[in-house]
Design a protein around this motif. Structure first.
Motif, PDB file in Angstrom:
ATOM      1  N   ARG A 236      47.803  -9.653   0.952  1.00 34.14           N
ATOM      2  CA  ARG A 236      49.279  -9.627   0.699  1.00 34.14           C
ATOM      3  C   ARG A 236      49.617  -8.780  -0.623  1.00 34.14           C
ATOM      4  N   GLY A 237      49.089  -7.748  -0.768  1.00 35.93           N
ATOM      5  CA  GLY A 237      49.613  -6.585  -1.616  1.00 35.93           C
ATOM      6  C   GLY A 237      48.484  -5.417  -1.571  1.00 35.93           C
TER       7      GLY A 237
ATOM      8  N   GLU B  19      45.937  -5.877  -4.603  1.00 35.61           N
ATOM      9  CA  GLU B  19      44.872  -6.874  -4.442  1.00 35.61           C
ATOM     10  C   GLU B  19      43.766  -6.283  -3.370  1.00 35.61           C
TER      11      GLU B  19
ATOM     12  N   ARG C  34      57.817  -4.643   2.112  1.00 33.38           N
ATOM     13  CA  ARG C  34      57.078  -4.452   0.782  1.00 33.38           C
ATOM     14  C   ARG C  34      58.374  -4.904  -0.163  1.00 33.38           C
TER      15      ARG C  34
ATOM     16  N   ARG D 165      56.462  -6.823  -5.712  1.00 31.72           N
ATOM     17  CA  ARG D 165      55.401  -7.803  -6.047  1.00 31.72           C
ATOM     18  C   ARG D 165      54.349  -8.196  -5.190  1.00 31.72           C
ATOM     19  N   SER D 166      54.925  -8.229  -3.640  1.00 29.53           N
ATOM     20  CA  SER D 166      53.948  -8.310  -2.690  1.00 29.53           C
ATOM     21  C   SER D 166      54.417  -7.861  -1.311  1.00 29.53           C
TER      22      SER D 166
END
Length: 306
Positions: A17-18, A21, A51, A54-55
């Motif tokens: 989710r990123g 990450e 997009r 933040r995520s």
């Protein structure tokens, strides 16, 4: 092979989710992952990820691709790992998705011997109680109880074959509020309850004695997230806040020390132990095959409580 790398990059970002990450978990820079996803979207002519600052989240097209892509890439990885059989011992990564209770009560008795026996295997354990799809989450196998097992999966007994939930409270709490003599007495007590990540409250507390089954919906001020916050519930029981209903194995050390006192022990209801489960429709990677074989030869007997 460049297409395969871009697909892997897309899947890593979608599951994490990123981009940041995914970069931390994959060891590839966020900019490299971003370029790979952009290249894949250009090649396919469709946006795969929404997009934000933040995520990221899959678009409808991206979600449909993930459904087919995760199992397919798992097959590719499994096919490549077949060559492990030609080495002195299996190597590679084994990913397990397990409930927090299994990480605490089942795996500690198994993993030291397994890791010592197979030094070429790297083990990754994801402990959560949301019961995700094992293959879609990128894991090779999971641990579940029989009511949570999915169809078309192979199940192998793992850990104690009989377990039970224990009810307990601090002696000080019981001195102040009385010791229940029947499960229905708990309706007048402060009970420490749990809620699943889905938002659903845990089911009723169930008790059984001499063929009589009693289910109660407990009440109390404190509700914790099942899984990671259960240690907080244990700490609150130790502090005398209320009555706890949890795996006996989790509470056994506190019974031994006297910090917690069993409540309604002759009403504790036994249930069957957990299973290691994995797909029977794909090649079994050598690390998973080694783990399955190890589990089969190191099965535990019944738990100490009947």
């Amino acid at each position: 092979m460049s297409d395969l790398a871009d697909l892997n990059a897309f899947l890593a970002v979608a599951q994490a989710r990123g981009f940041r990450e995914a970069a931390r978990s994959s060891g590839v820079s966020a900019s490299t992952l971003s370029e790979a996803v952009r290249r894949l979207e250009t090649r396919l002519g469709v946006r795969l990820l929404h997009r934000t600052t933040r995520s990221v989240a899959p678009t409808e097209a991206g979600a449909r691709l993930i459904e087919r892509l995760a199992p397919a890439l798992g097959e590719v990885e499994a096919a490549l790992e077949v060559v492990n059989g030609f080495r002195d011992g299996p190597t590679g990564t084994l990913r397990l998705n397990v409930p927090v209770s299994a990480a605490r009560l089942v795996l500690p008795a198994i993993l030291p011997g397994f890791l010592a026996a197979y030094p070429g295997i790297q083990l990754e354990v994801v402990a959560e109680d949301s019961f995700v799809d094992v293959l879609a989450s990128g894991c090779d196998a999971g641990i579940r109880y029989d009511e949570r097992l999915e169809q078309d999966m192979i199940a192998v007994p793992i850990g104690p074959r009989v377990q039970c939930f224990a009810t307990a409270a601090a002696p000080d709490y019981l001195d102040r509020h009385g010791r229940p003599q029947h499960p229905r007495d708990l309706l007048a007590h402060a009970c420490l309850r749990g809620r699943f990540a889905s938002g659903a409250m845990a089911g009723p507390w169930e008790f059984e004695r001499a063929g009589e089954i009693v289910r109660i919906e407990p009440g109390g001020q404190l509700v914790v997230r099942i899984g990671g916050a259960m240690d907080l519930a244990v700490d609150m029981a130790l502090a005398g806040v209320g009555v706890l209903h949890l795996f006996e194995g989790w509470l056994r050390p506190h019974f031994a020390s006297g910090a917690l006192e069993p409540v309604l022990e002759d009403w504790w209801q036994p249930f069957s132990g957990p299973f290691l489960y994995y797909s029977g429709r794909r090649l079994v990677p050598p690390p998973l095959r080694a783990f399955v074989d190890f589990v089969k030869t190191h099965r535990e007997g019944p738990a100490s409580h009947p």
